[in-house]
Motif scaffolding. Structure first.
Motif, PDB file in Angstrom:
ATOM      1  N   ASP A  65      10.575 144.163 -57.121  1.00 39.53           N
ATOM      2  CA  ASP A  65      12.001 143.926 -57.083  1.00 39.53           C
ATOM      3  C   ASP A  65      12.524 142.952 -56.184  1.00 39.53           C
ATOM      4  O   ASP A  65      13.727 142.673 -56.137  1.00 39.53           O
ATOM      5  CB  ASP A  65      12.779 145.320 -56.795  1.00 39.53           C
ATOM      6  CG  ASP A  65      12.244 145.718 -55.516  1.00 39.53           C
ATOM      7  OD1 ASP A  65      11.691 145.258 -54.542  1.00 39.53           O
ATOM      8  OD2 ASP A  65      13.202 146.732 -54.931  1.00 39.53           O
ATOM      9  N   GLY A  66      11.771 142.124 -55.577  1.00 42.08           N
ATOM     10  CA  GLY A  66      12.089 140.960 -54.815  1.00 42.08           C
ATOM     11  C   GLY A  66      12.151 141.342 -53.303  1.00 42.08           C
ATOM     12  O   GLY A  66      12.095 140.527 -52.602  1.00 42.08           O
ATOM     13  N   SER A  67      12.218 142.412 -53.022  1.00 44.57           N
ATOM     14  CA  SER A  67      12.240 143.082 -51.527  1.00 44.57           C
ATOM     15  C   SER A  67      11.028 142.784 -50.790  1.00 44.57           C
ATOM     16  O   SER A  67       9.803 142.823 -51.618  1.00 44.57           O
ATOM     17  CB  SER A  67      12.687 144.613 -51.454  1.00 44.57           C
ATOM     18  OG  SER A  67      11.713 145.159 -51.885  1.00 44.57           O
ATOM     19  N   ARG A  68      10.949 142.482 -49.679  1.00 45.96           N
ATOM     20  CA  ARG A  68       9.815 142.279 -48.719  1.00 45.96           C
ATOM     21  C   ARG A  68       9.566 143.055 -47.578  1.00 45.96           C
ATOM     22  O   ARG A  68      10.490 143.585 -47.168  1.00 45.96           O
ATOM     23  CB  ARG A  68       9.807 140.828 -48.342  1.00 45.96           C
ATOM     24  CG  ARG A  68      10.830 140.411 -47.241  1.00 45.96           C
ATOM     25  CD  ARG A  68      10.658 139.395 -46.655  1.00 45.96           C
ATOM     26  NE  ARG A  68      11.182 138.030 -47.493  1.00 45.96           N
ATOM     27  CZ  ARG A  68      11.062 136.532 -47.408  1.00 45.96           C
ATOM     28  NH1 ARG A  68      10.558 136.294 -45.985  1.00 45.96           N
ATOM     29  NH2 ARG A  68      11.676 135.702 -47.983  1.00 45.96           N
ATOM     30  N   LYS A  89      17.948 142.300 -46.418  1.00 47.02           N
ATOM     31  CA  LYS A  89      17.241 142.449 -47.659  1.00 47.02           C
ATOM     32  C   LYS A  89      17.752 141.607 -48.605  1.00 47.02           C
ATOM     33  O   LYS A  89      16.922 141.117 -49.401  1.00 47.02           O
ATOM     34  CB  LYS A  89      17.172 143.962 -47.899  1.00 47.02           C
ATOM     35  CG  LYS A  89      16.296 144.820 -47.127  1.00 47.02           C
ATOM     36  CD  LYS A  89      16.117 146.299 -47.652  1.00 47.02           C
ATOM     37  CE  LYS A  89      15.121 147.156 -46.837  1.00 47.02           C
ATOM     38  NZ  LYS A  89      15.076 148.533 -47.377  1.00 47.02           N
ATOM     39  N   ALA A  90      19.047 141.540 -48.863  1.00 41.77           N
ATOM     40  CA  ALA A  90      19.568 140.652 -49.866  1.00 41.77           C
ATOM     41  C   ALA A  90      19.181 139.134 -49.507  1.00 41.77           C
ATOM     42  O   ALA A  90      19.017 138.399 -50.759  1.00 41.77           O
ATOM     43  CB  ALA A  90      20.921 140.926 -50.149  1.00 41.77           C
ATOM     44  N   LEU A  91      19.070 138.807 -48.423  1.00 36.36           N
ATOM     45  CA  LEU A  91      19.163 137.290 -47.910  1.00 36.36           C
ATOM     46  C   LEU A  91      17.661 137.009 -48.153  1.00 36.36           C
ATOM     47  O   LEU A  91      17.288 135.789 -48.399  1.00 36.36           O
ATOM     48  CB  LEU A  91      19.643 137.010 -46.466  1.00 36.36           C
ATOM     49  CG  LEU A  91      21.139 137.349 -46.555  1.00 36.36           C
ATOM     50  CD1 LEU A  91      21.431 137.175 -44.875  1.00 36.36           C
ATOM     51  CD2 LEU A  91      22.005 136.099 -47.237  1.00 36.36           C
ATOM     52  N   THR A  92      16.821 137.945 -48.028  1.00 37.54           N
ATOM     53  CA  THR A  92      15.263 137.672 -47.983  1.00 37.54           C
ATOM     54  C   THR A  92      14.745 137.895 -49.278  1.00 37.54           C
ATOM     55  O   THR A  92      13.125 137.771 -49.273  1.00 37.54           O
ATOM     56  CB  THR A  92      14.426 138.495 -46.809  1.00 37.54           C
ATOM     57  OG1 THR A  92      14.510 139.750 -46.926  1.00 37.54           O
ATOM     58  CG2 THR A  92      15.171 137.853 -45.474  1.00 37.54           C
ATOM     59  N   ALA A  93      15.340 138.321 -50.169  1.00 39.05           N
ATOM     60  CA  ALA A  93      14.702 138.837 -51.455  1.00 39.05           C
ATOM     61  C   ALA A  93      14.129 137.810 -52.218  1.00 39.05           C
ATOM     62  O   ALA A  93      14.578 136.509 -51.840  1.00 39.05           O
ATOM     63  CB  ALA A  93      15.985 139.459 -51.978  1.00 39.05           C
ATOM     64  N   VAL A  94      12.957 137.748 -52.883  1.00 35.10           N
ATOM     65  CA  VAL A  94      12.326 136.888 -53.486  1.00 35.10           C
ATOM     66  C   VAL A  94      12.406 137.414 -55.071  1.00 35.10           C
ATOM     67  O   VAL A  94      12.145 138.349 -55.345  1.00 35.10           O
ATOM     68  CB  VAL A  94      10.915 136.736 -53.090  1.00 35.10           C
ATOM     69  CG1 VAL A  94      10.237 135.543 -53.858  1.00 35.10           C
ATOM     70  CG2 VAL A  94      10.926 136.344 -51.679  1.00 35.10           C
ATOM     71  N   LYS A  95      12.582 136.420 -56.110  1.00 33.17           N
ATOM     72  CA  LYS A  95      12.594 136.590 -57.365  1.00 33.17           C
ATOM     73  C   LYS A  95      10.939 136.714 -57.671  1.00 33.17           C
ATOM     74  O   LYS A  95      10.416 135.679 -57.664  1.00 33.17           O
ATOM     75  CB  LYS A  95      13.513 135.717 -58.108  1.00 33.17           C
ATOM     76  CG  LYS A  95      13.411 135.967 -59.553  1.00 33.17           C
ATOM     77  CD  LYS A  95      14.358 135.210 -60.320  1.00 33.17           C
ATOM     78  CE  LYS A  95      14.582 135.584 -61.756  1.00 33.17           C
ATOM     79  NZ  LYS A  95      15.586 134.635 -62.636  1.00 33.17           N
ATOM     80  N   PHE A  96      10.551 137.849 -57.729  1.00 26.53           N
ATOM     81  CA  PHE A  96       9.072 137.928 -58.371  1.00 26.53           C
ATOM     82  C   PHE A  96       8.529 136.945 -59.345  1.00 26.53           C
ATOM     83  O   PHE A  96       7.646 136.437 -59.230  1.00 26.53           O
ATOM     84  CB  PHE A  96       8.763 139.299 -58.439  1.00 26.53           C
ATOM     85  CG  PHE A  96       7.243 139.647 -58.432  1.00 26.53           C
ATOM     86  CD1 PHE A  96       6.846 140.149 -57.191  1.00 26.53           C
ATOM     87  CD2 PHE A  96       6.411 139.546 -59.254  1.00 26.53           C
ATOM     88  CE1 PHE A  96       5.771 140.298 -57.014  1.00 26.53           C
ATOM     89  CE2 PHE A  96       5.144 139.883 -59.215  1.00 26.53           C
ATOM     90  CZ  PHE A  96       4.591 140.256 -57.773  1.00 26.53           C
ATOM     91  N   SER A  97       9.303 136.925 -60.422  1.00 26.68           N
ATOM     92  CA  SER A  97       9.118 136.249 -61.490  1.00 26.68           C
ATOM     93  C   SER A  97       8.992 134.515 -61.161  1.00 26.68           C
ATOM     94  O   SER A  97       8.537 133.865 -62.022  1.00 26.68           O
ATOM     95  CB  SER A  97      10.108 136.330 -62.645  1.00 26.68           C
ATOM     96  OG  SER A  97      11.200 136.178 -62.292  1.00 26.68           O
ATOM     97  N   ASP A  98       9.480 134.291 -60.139  1.00 28.70           N
ATOM     98  CA  ASP A  98       9.511 132.970 -59.814  1.00 28.70           C
ATOM     99  C   ASP A  98       8.263 132.418 -59.104  1.00 28.70           C
ATOM    100  O   ASP A  98       8.155 131.138 -58.789  1.00 28.70           O
ATOM    101  CB  ASP A  98      10.726 132.294 -58.886  1.00 28.70           C
ATOM    102  CG  ASP A  98      11.942 132.157 -59.816  1.00 28.70           C
ATOM    103  OD1 ASP A  98      11.786 132.184 -61.166  1.00 28.70           O
ATOM    104  OD2 ASP A  98      13.131 132.390 -59.614  1.00 28.70           O
TER     105      ASP A  98
END
Length: 257
Positions: A235-238, A111-120
């Protein structure tokens, strides 16, 4: 420490000629030990070398690091996680559980590796669909011909207070490209998208600057999105693949907390 001891011996040898023999021996020993240190490979280097030689598919190892379990190392290839011993003699593909904390360490890591910064995320390249107040935010990577995307969108009709940013990524067929262009170029993008995926109404032929679609495909590749739908929470999780409404509501509530 070894260097300090060697310098001490040389200092004594300088003032005492009888110490010269000892200094010569110390020099030889220092050279041997230094050479040994230079050639002593770390477990990380050993693992890389061993796995590269024995498993050609793992030639592009991005990271090797320790785990909370003594003697077990994590081997990361992209967002794929494997485990091995210090010599790389054994390779494990599976999940590492912390039984004391009752936590799936592998799941947490991925989950940490695939997280995406939503604001980006380039939201200007997405179709905006608002339900109710739209206070909760999600991004959805979807293909217009994806059956599970349509199923997800039908469920979303009864989900309130959420804003969806739909990134069109036509990856299933040439027809997906045409439909994506027609939806993107429609006067009301959100309506055209919903009419098609929920009501089955074909989007009218249209043309415009559809460069956003190509950029979305590149974005999906950079984020390692290999299937549709893929949902990204605030929160960036997918979430990969279709998720029922109840599970989505639970995930949205977790983000809010």
């Amino acid at each position: 420490l070894l260097t300090a001891l060697y310098r001490t011996v040389l200092t004594f040898a300088h003032w005492n000629p009888h110490m010269k023999l000892l200094a010569t021996a110390a020099t030889a020993m220092f050279a041997v030990l230094t050479l040994g240190q230079a050639f002593a490979a770390s477990p990380e280097d050993t693992i890389r070398q061993t796995l590269n030689e024995r498993i050609p598919q793992l030639t592009k190892i991005d990271e090797v690091r320790t785990t909370p379990m003594q003697g077990l190392y994590e081997v990361r290839v992209g967002t794929d996680v494997f485990y091995t011993d210090a010599q790389g003699n054994y390779l494990i593909q599976g999940e590492l559980m912390d039984t004391q904390a009752r936590r799936n360490l592998t799941e947490y890591r991925i989950k940490a590796l695939t997280a995406v910064k939503f604001s980006d995320l380039p939201l200007n390249d997405a179709i905006k669909v608002v339900h109710g107040k739209g206070e909760r935010q999600i991004a959805v990577f979807a293909d217009p011909n994806c059956g599970y995307c349509k199923r997800f969108e039908r469920d979303m009709q009864s989900v309130d207070n959420v804003t969806m940013h739909v990134f069109l990524i036509p990856i299933l067929s040439p027809d997906s490209v045409e439909k994506s262009r027609n939806i993107w170029c429609a006067k009301d993008q959100g309506k055209a998208w919903t009419d098609w995926v929920v009501g089955g109404k074909e989007p009218a032929g249209s043309s415009c600057d559809a460069g956003a679609i190509a950029r979305n495909v590149e974005l999906g590749q950079s984020l390692r999105i290999n299937g549709t739908p893929t949902i990204v929470l605030a929160d960036g999780s997918r979430i990969g693949g279709y998720v029922p409404r109840a599970e989505l509501e639970k995930a949205l509530s977790a983000v809010k907390k």
